[in-house]
Scaffold this active site. Structure first.
Site, PDB file in Angstrom:
ATOM      1  CB  THR A   1      10.585 -14.530  30.608  1.00  0.00           C
ATOM      2  OG1 THR A   1      10.631 -15.952  30.583  1.00  0.00           O
ATOM      3  CG2 THR A   1      11.638 -13.951  29.690  1.00  0.00           C
ATOM      4  CG  ASP A   2       9.358 -18.522  34.491  1.00  0.00           C
ATOM      5  OD1 ASP A   2       9.177 -18.485  33.259  1.00  0.00           O
ATOM      6  OD2 ASP A   2       9.792 -19.529  35.088  1.00  0.00           O
TER       7      ASP A   2
ATOM      8  CE  LYS B   1       7.274 -16.887  29.859  1.00  0.00           C
ATOM      9  NZ  LYS B   1       8.347 -17.562  30.600  1.00  0.00           N
TER      10      LYS B   1
HETATM   11  N1  GLU Z   1      12.283 -19.975  34.697  1.00  0.00           N
HETATM   12  C1  GLU Z   1      13.388 -19.162  34.374  1.00  0.00           C
HETATM   13  C2  GLU Z   1      13.215 -17.715  34.819  1.00  0.00           C
HETATM   14  O1  GLU Z   1      12.156 -17.151  34.769  1.00  0.00           O
HETATM   15  C3  GLU Z   1      13.668 -19.199  32.949  1.00  0.00           C
HETATM   16  C4  GLU Z   1      12.579 -18.594  32.113  1.00  0.00           C
HETATM   17  C5  GLU Z   1      13.062 -17.428  31.325  1.00  0.00           C
HETATM   18  O2  GLU Z   1      13.879 -16.622  31.751  1.00  0.00           O
HETATM   19  O3  GLU Z   1      12.581 -17.330  30.209  1.00  0.00           O
HETATM   20  O4  GLU Z   1      14.210 -17.146  35.214  1.00  0.00           O
END
Ligand code: GLU
Length: 356
Positions: free
Chosen positions: A118-119, A191
Protein backbone atom coordinates in the site's frame (compact mmCIF):
# COMPACT_ATOMS: atom_id res chain seq x y z
CA UNK A 1 -42.82 -50.61 -14.67
CA UNK A 2 -43.98 -47.49 -16.62
CA UNK A 3 -43.49 -45.45 -13.46
CA UNK A 4 -39.89 -46.67 -13.08
CA UNK A 5 -39.10 -45.78 -16.73
CA UNK A 6 -40.54 -42.31 -16.20
CA UNK A 7 -38.46 -41.76 -13.06
CA UNK A 8 -35.38 -42.86 -14.98
CA UNK A 9 -36.20 -40.43 -17.81
CA UNK A 10 -36.75 -37.51 -15.43
CA UNK A 11 -33.52 -38.34 -13.59
CA UNK A 12 -31.61 -38.51 -16.90
CA UNK A 13 -33.07 -35.17 -17.98
CA UNK A 14 -32.10 -33.56 -14.68
CA UNK A 15 -28.53 -34.87 -14.96
CA UNK A 16 -28.26 -33.49 -18.50
CA UNK A 17 -29.55 -30.09 -17.37
CA UNK A 18 -27.00 -30.02 -14.54
CA UNK A 19 -24.13 -30.87 -16.90
CA UNK A 20 -25.26 -28.19 -19.38
CA UNK A 21 -25.59 -25.60 -16.62
CA UNK A 22 -22.14 -26.42 -15.16
CA UNK A 23 -20.58 -26.24 -18.64
CA UNK A 24 -22.27 -22.94 -19.52
CA UNK A 25 -21.31 -21.47 -16.12
CA UNK A 26 -17.69 -22.42 -16.74
CA UNK A 27 -17.95 -20.83 -20.18
CA UNK A 28 -19.60 -17.68 -18.87
CA UNK A 29 -16.88 -17.13 -16.28
CA UNK A 30 -14.43 -14.39 -17.19
CA UNK A 31 -10.68 -14.92 -17.09
CA UNK A 32 -8.98 -12.78 -14.48
CA UNK A 33 -5.20 -12.68 -14.16
CA UNK A 34 -3.86 -11.97 -10.70
CA UNK A 35 -0.43 -10.38 -10.95
CA UNK A 36 1.34 -10.36 -7.62
CA UNK A 37 4.00 -7.81 -6.69
CA UNK A 38 4.31 -8.29 -2.88
CA UNK A 39 3.38 -5.96 -0.02
CA UNK A 40 1.54 -6.56 3.26
CA UNK A 41 -1.12 -8.58 1.50
CA UNK A 42 1.64 -11.16 0.97
CA UNK A 43 3.15 -10.44 4.38
CA UNK A 44 3.79 -12.78 7.30
CA UNK A 45 3.79 -11.70 10.94
CA UNK A 46 5.56 -13.48 13.81
CA UNK A 47 2.18 -14.09 15.51
CA UNK A 48 -1.48 -13.43 14.77
CA UNK A 49 -1.55 -10.30 16.92
CA UNK A 50 1.76 -8.54 16.27
CA UNK A 51 1.86 -5.48 14.05
CA UNK A 52 5.43 -6.11 12.80
CA UNK A 53 5.83 -8.39 9.78
CA UNK A 54 7.82 -9.02 6.64
CA UNK A 55 6.13 -7.71 3.47
CA UNK A 56 6.18 -9.89 0.35
CA UNK A 57 6.90 -13.15 2.22
CA UNK A 58 4.32 -15.50 0.68
CA UNK A 59 3.73 -16.41 -2.95
CA UNK A 60 0.68 -15.67 -5.06
CA UNK A 61 -0.55 -19.27 -4.83
CA UNK A 62 -0.38 -19.25 -1.02
CA UNK A 63 -2.14 -15.87 -1.03
CA UNK A 64 -4.99 -17.07 -3.23
CA UNK A 65 -5.51 -20.25 -1.22
CA UNK A 66 -7.04 -17.99 1.48
CA UNK A 67 -9.86 -17.00 -0.93
CA UNK A 68 -10.97 -20.15 -2.78
CA UNK A 69 -14.35 -18.40 -3.39
CA UNK A 70 -12.86 -16.36 -6.26
CA UNK A 71 -12.75 -19.55 -8.35
CA UNK A 72 -16.58 -19.60 -8.24
CA UNK A 73 -16.81 -16.21 -9.96
CA UNK A 74 -13.85 -16.22 -12.38
CA UNK A 75 -11.30 -18.38 -14.15
CA UNK A 76 -8.25 -17.38 -12.18
CA UNK A 77 -4.73 -17.37 -13.58
CA UNK A 78 -1.88 -16.12 -11.43
CA UNK A 79 1.61 -14.75 -12.06
CA UNK A 80 4.28 -13.45 -9.71
CA UNK A 81 5.72 -10.28 -11.28
CA UNK A 82 7.74 -9.23 -8.20
CA UNK A 83 7.69 -9.90 -4.45
CA UNK A 84 8.79 -6.68 -2.76
CA UNK A 85 7.68 -4.19 -0.15
CA UNK A 86 6.26 -1.41 -2.30
CA UNK A 87 8.63 1.13 -0.74
CA UNK A 88 11.09 -0.50 -3.18
CA UNK A 89 8.79 -0.18 -6.21
CA UNK A 90 10.78 1.17 -9.14
CA UNK A 91 10.70 2.14 -12.82
CA UNK A 92 11.83 -1.31 -13.97
CA UNK A 93 8.94 -3.11 -12.22
CA UNK A 94 6.52 -0.43 -13.47
CA UNK A 95 7.61 -0.97 -17.07
CA UNK A 96 7.50 -4.75 -16.72
CA UNK A 97 4.06 -4.62 -15.12
CA UNK A 98 2.56 -2.20 -17.64
CA UNK A 99 3.89 -4.21 -20.61
CA UNK A 100 2.63 -7.49 -19.13
CA UNK A 101 -0.82 -6.03 -18.39
CA UNK A 102 -1.09 -4.79 -21.99
CA UNK A 103 0.06 -8.15 -23.36
CA UNK A 104 -2.45 -10.14 -21.28
CA UNK A 105 -5.35 -7.81 -22.05
CA UNK A 106 -4.57 -8.28 -25.76
CA UNK A 107 -4.66 -12.06 -25.26
CA UNK A 108 -7.11 -14.02 -23.10
CA UNK A 109 -7.45 -11.75 -20.04
CA UNK A 110 -10.85 -10.15 -19.44
CA UNK A 111 -9.50 -8.24 -16.46
CA UNK A 112 -6.39 -7.90 -14.30
CA UNK A 113 -6.10 -7.73 -10.53
CA UNK A 114 -2.71 -6.64 -9.18
CA UNK A 115 -1.73 -7.31 -5.57
CA UNK A 116 0.54 -4.52 -4.32
CA UNK A 117 1.94 -3.03 -1.12
CA UNK A 118 0.00 0.00 0.00
CA UNK A 119 2.93 2.41 0.52
CA UNK A 120 3.32 3.33 -3.15
CA UNK A 121 0.10 1.83 -4.50
CA UNK A 122 -1.13 5.27 -5.53
CA UNK A 123 1.92 5.82 -7.76
CA UNK A 124 1.70 2.44 -9.51
CA UNK A 125 -2.06 2.82 -9.98
CA UNK A 126 -1.58 6.21 -11.66
CA UNK A 127 1.31 4.96 -13.81
CA UNK A 128 -0.88 2.14 -15.11
CA UNK A 129 -3.87 4.48 -15.50
CA UNK A 130 -1.76 6.43 -18.01
CA UNK A 131 -0.04 3.52 -19.78
CA UNK A 132 -2.56 0.67 -20.05
CA UNK A 133 -4.00 0.58 -23.56
CA UNK A 134 -7.30 -1.15 -22.88
CA UNK A 135 -10.67 -0.33 -21.34
CA UNK A 136 -10.87 -3.74 -19.63
CA UNK A 137 -10.81 -3.54 -15.81
CA UNK A 138 -7.39 -3.23 -14.15
CA UNK A 139 -7.67 -3.23 -10.36
CA UNK A 140 -5.00 -2.90 -7.70
CA UNK A 141 -5.55 -4.45 -4.32
CA UNK A 142 -3.59 -4.51 -1.09
CA UNK A 143 -4.14 -4.98 2.59
CA UNK A 144 -3.15 -3.19 5.75
CA UNK A 145 -2.88 -6.35 7.85
CA UNK A 146 -0.54 -9.24 7.01
CA UNK A 147 -2.02 -12.52 5.83
CA UNK A 148 -1.28 -14.13 9.22
CA UNK A 149 -3.17 -11.52 11.32
CA UNK A 150 -6.57 -11.97 13.00
CA UNK A 151 -9.14 -10.30 10.70
CA UNK A 152 -6.63 -10.03 7.85
CA UNK A 153 -8.24 -7.70 5.31
CA UNK A 154 -6.44 -9.20 2.29
CA UNK A 155 -8.83 -12.09 1.45
CA UNK A 156 -11.95 -9.87 1.52
CA UNK A 157 -10.20 -7.21 -0.54
CA UNK A 158 -9.09 -9.82 -3.11
CA UNK A 159 -12.61 -11.25 -3.34
CA UNK A 160 -14.08 -7.76 -3.83
CA UNK A 161 -11.42 -6.91 -6.41
CA UNK A 162 -12.17 -10.04 -8.47
CA UNK A 163 -15.93 -9.50 -8.12
CA UNK A 164 -15.47 -5.92 -9.36
CA UNK A 165 -13.14 -7.08 -12.15
CA UNK A 166 -15.74 -9.46 -13.64
CA UNK A 167 -18.64 -6.97 -13.50
CA UNK A 168 -19.52 -5.55 -16.95
CA UNK A 169 -20.00 -2.05 -15.47
CA UNK A 170 -16.28 -1.97 -14.51
CA UNK A 171 -15.24 -1.62 -18.17
CA UNK A 172 -13.94 1.84 -19.09
CA UNK A 173 -13.48 3.08 -15.51
CA UNK A 174 -9.68 3.46 -15.74
CA UNK A 175 -7.34 1.81 -13.26
CA UNK A 176 -8.92 1.49 -9.82
CA UNK A 177 -8.08 0.32 -6.32
CA UNK A 178 -10.56 -1.89 -4.46
CA UNK A 179 -10.02 -1.95 -0.70
CA UNK A 180 -12.17 -1.66 2.42
CA UNK A 181 -15.34 -2.16 0.31
CA UNK A 182 -14.58 0.99 -1.72
CA UNK A 183 -13.74 1.46 -5.41
CA UNK A 184 -11.21 4.28 -5.77
CA UNK A 185 -10.02 6.06 -8.89
CA UNK A 186 -6.29 6.23 -9.67
CA UNK A 187 -6.63 9.90 -10.68
CA UNK A 188 -7.10 11.06 -7.06
CA UNK A 189 -5.74 8.27 -4.91
CA UNK A 190 -4.07 8.91 -1.56
CA UNK A 191 -2.99 6.75 1.35
CA UNK A 192 -4.26 8.82 4.27
CA UNK A 193 -3.53 6.74 7.36
CA UNK A 194 -0.43 4.74 8.28
CA UNK A 195 -2.31 1.78 9.81
CA UNK A 196 -6.06 1.88 9.21
CA UNK A 197 -7.72 -0.60 6.83
CA UNK A 198 -9.70 2.35 5.42
CA UNK A 199 -6.51 4.18 4.51
CA UNK A 200 -7.22 4.83 0.81
CA UNK A 201 -9.33 7.77 -0.25
CA UNK A 202 -10.09 9.92 -3.25
CA UNK A 203 -9.80 13.11 -1.20
CA UNK A 204 -10.73 15.61 -3.94
CA UNK A 205 -13.45 13.82 -5.87
CA UNK A 206 -14.74 11.03 -3.58
CA UNK A 207 -14.71 7.29 -4.38
CA UNK A 208 -16.03 5.88 -7.66
CA UNK A 209 -18.32 3.56 -5.74
CA UNK A 210 -18.59 0.74 -3.24
CA UNK A 211 -18.62 -3.05 -3.30
CA UNK A 212 -21.77 -4.38 -1.69
CA UNK A 213 -22.67 -8.07 -1.34
CA UNK A 214 -19.93 -8.94 -3.82
CA UNK A 215 -21.13 -6.50 -6.50
CA UNK A 216 -19.74 -3.09 -7.47
CA UNK A 217 -22.03 -0.08 -7.26
CA UNK A 218 -20.58 2.91 -9.12
CA UNK A 219 -21.64 6.43 -8.16
CA UNK A 220 -19.26 8.56 -10.28
CA UNK A 221 -16.69 8.22 -13.03
CA UNK A 222 -13.46 9.98 -13.90
CA UNK A 223 -13.54 12.85 -16.39
CA UNK A 224 -9.73 12.80 -16.72
CA UNK A 225 -7.93 11.22 -19.67
CA UNK A 226 -6.78 7.67 -18.95
CA UNK A 227 -6.06 4.22 -20.49
CA UNK A 228 -7.38 4.13 -24.09
CA UNK A 229 -7.54 7.95 -24.16
CA UNK A 230 -4.01 8.43 -22.85
CA UNK A 231 -1.32 9.66 -25.25
CA UNK A 232 1.48 7.89 -23.36
CA UNK A 233 2.98 4.62 -24.55
CA UNK A 234 5.79 2.73 -22.81
CA UNK A 235 5.84 -0.27 -25.18
CA UNK A 236 9.28 0.54 -26.52
CA UNK A 237 10.79 2.13 -23.44
CA UNK A 238 13.41 0.45 -21.26
CA UNK A 239 13.83 3.38 -18.86
CA UNK A 240 12.03 6.54 -17.74
CA UNK A 241 13.31 10.12 -17.34
CA UNK A 242 14.54 10.87 -13.82
CA UNK A 243 12.25 13.21 -11.87
CA UNK A 244 12.74 14.16 -8.20
CA UNK A 245 10.35 15.73 -5.67
CA UNK A 246 11.52 18.70 -3.57
CA UNK A 247 9.62 19.95 -0.52
CA UNK A 248 9.10 23.55 0.56
CA UNK A 249 8.86 24.52 4.27
CA UNK A 250 9.91 27.47 6.46
CA UNK A 251 13.55 28.30 5.67
CA UNK A 252 13.84 25.82 2.77
CA UNK A 253 16.99 26.62 0.82
CA UNK A 254 18.28 25.80 -2.67
CA UNK A 255 20.29 22.83 -1.30
CA UNK A 256 18.25 20.03 -2.91
CA UNK A 257 17.66 21.90 -6.17
CA UNK A 258 21.43 22.35 -6.51
CA UNK A 259 21.92 18.61 -5.87
CA UNK A 260 19.24 17.73 -8.45
CA UNK A 261 20.89 19.95 -11.07
CA UNK A 262 24.25 18.29 -10.36
CA UNK A 263 22.66 14.87 -10.76
CA UNK A 264 21.31 15.89 -14.22
CA UNK A 265 17.69 15.14 -13.40
CA UNK A 266 15.24 15.81 -16.22
CA UNK A 267 12.46 17.14 -14.06
CA UNK A 268 11.62 18.46 -10.59
CA UNK A 269 8.21 18.41 -8.93
CA UNK A 270 7.82 20.73 -5.96
CA UNK A 271 5.66 19.92 -2.95
CA UNK A 272 5.09 23.56 -2.14
CA UNK A 273 3.27 25.22 0.75
CA UNK A 274 -0.33 26.35 0.31
CA UNK A 275 -1.18 26.83 -3.34
CA UNK A 276 2.22 25.45 -4.39
CA UNK A 277 4.19 28.41 -3.05
CA UNK A 278 7.97 28.25 -2.56
CA UNK A 279 10.54 30.10 -0.47
CA UNK A 280 12.24 32.82 -2.50
CA UNK A 281 15.51 30.88 -2.37
CA UNK A 282 13.88 27.74 -3.75
CA UNK A 283 11.96 29.64 -6.42
CA UNK A 284 15.11 31.43 -7.65
CA UNK A 285 17.07 28.16 -7.77
CA UNK A 286 14.26 26.45 -9.68
CA UNK A 287 14.04 29.33 -12.17
CA UNK A 288 17.78 28.87 -12.86
CA UNK A 289 17.28 25.11 -13.20
CA UNK A 290 14.73 25.76 -15.95
CA UNK A 291 16.53 28.59 -17.73
CA UNK A 292 20.15 27.44 -17.45
CA UNK A 293 19.79 23.65 -17.42
CA UNK A 294 16.55 22.90 -19.31
CA UNK A 295 15.04 21.04 -16.33
CA UNK A 296 11.23 20.84 -16.34
CA UNK A 297 9.62 22.15 -13.14
CA UNK A 298 6.07 21.33 -12.06
CA UNK A 299 4.62 23.04 -9.00
CA UNK A 300 2.44 20.88 -6.76
CA UNK A 301 1.49 21.20 -3.10
CA UNK A 302 2.06 19.38 0.16
CA UNK A 303 -1.63 20.07 1.00
CA UNK A 304 -3.83 16.98 0.55
CA UNK A 305 -6.76 18.59 -1.27
CA UNK A 306 -7.47 21.41 -3.69
CA UNK A 307 -5.74 22.41 -6.91
CA UNK A 308 -2.26 23.87 -7.27
CA UNK A 309 -3.61 26.53 -9.59
CA UNK A 310 -1.86 28.62 -12.22
CA UNK A 311 -1.88 32.42 -12.09
CA UNK A 312 -2.22 32.80 -8.31
CA UNK A 313 0.80 34.08 -6.32
CA UNK A 314 3.35 32.72 -8.81
CA UNK A 315 3.62 33.73 -12.47
CA UNK A 316 4.36 30.31 -13.98
CA UNK A 317 4.70 31.66 -17.54
CA UNK A 318 7.42 34.08 -16.49
CA UNK A 319 9.36 31.35 -14.67
CA UNK A 320 8.75 28.56 -17.22
CA UNK A 321 7.00 26.38 -14.62
CA UNK A 322 3.85 24.28 -15.01
CA UNK A 323 1.20 23.89 -12.28
CA UNK A 324 -0.10 20.45 -11.29
CA UNK A 325 -3.79 21.33 -10.72
CA UNK A 326 -5.34 18.33 -8.87
CA UNK A 327 -2.29 16.06 -9.03
CA UNK A 328 -0.42 15.73 -5.74
CA UNK A 329 3.40 15.56 -5.85
CA UNK A 330 3.47 11.76 -6.22
CA UNK A 331 1.10 11.61 -9.18
CA UNK A 332 2.73 14.73 -10.59
CA UNK A 333 6.07 12.94 -10.60
CA UNK A 334 4.55 10.00 -12.52
CA UNK A 335 2.88 12.31 -15.05
CA UNK A 336 6.01 14.44 -15.51
CA UNK A 337 8.13 11.31 -16.14
CA UNK A 338 5.70 10.28 -18.88
CA UNK A 339 5.34 13.83 -20.20
CA UNK A 340 9.13 14.06 -20.59
CA UNK A 341 9.08 11.01 -22.86
CA UNK A 342 7.29 13.30 -25.34
CA UNK A 343 8.19 16.96 -24.73
CA UNK A 344 10.21 19.44 -22.67
CA UNK A 345 7.97 22.41 -23.47
CA UNK A 346 6.39 23.78 -20.27
CA UNK A 347 3.21 24.86 -22.07
CA UNK A 348 2.70 21.39 -23.51
CA UNK A 349 3.44 19.91 -20.08
CA UNK A 350 0.88 22.35 -18.64
CA UNK A 351 -1.70 21.07 -21.12
CA UNK A 352 -1.03 17.51 -19.93
CA UNK A 353 -1.45 18.50 -16.30
CA UNK A 354 -4.79 20.09 -17.14
CA UNK A 355 -6.02 16.97 -18.98
CA UNK A 356 -4.74 14.03 -16.87
N1 GLU B 1 5.65 -1.31 3.25
C1 GLU B 1 5.01 -2.43 2.67
C2 GLU B 1 4.54 -2.17 1.25
O1 GLU B 1 4.09 -1.11 0.90
C3 GLU B 1 3.89 -2.87 3.48
C4 GLU B 1 2.77 -1.87 3.55
C5 GLU B 1 1.50 -2.41 2.99
O2 GLU B 1 1.46 -3.16 2.02
O3 GLU B 1 0.49 -2.06 3.58
O4 GLU B 1 4.61 -3.10 0.47
Amino acid sequence: MIMRTNIKRVFGLLMMMMVISIASNAQAKKTVYILATGGTIAGQGATEVTAGYKAGAITVDELLSAVPEIKDIANIKAEQVANIGSQDMNDQVWLKLSKRVNELLNQDADAIVITHGTDTQEETAYFLNLTVKSDKPVILVGSMRPSTAISADGPRNIYNAVATAVAPESVGKGVTVVMDDKILGADDLAKTNTLSVGTFQNPNYGPLGIVYNGKPIYTRQSLKRHTINSEFDVTNLSELPRVEIILSYSNATSLFVDAAVKAHVKGIVTAGVGNGNLTTDLQNALEKAVKNHGIAVVRSSRIMTGPTAQWDEINDDQLGFSASWFNNPYRSRVLLMLALTKTKDYKEIQRMFSEY
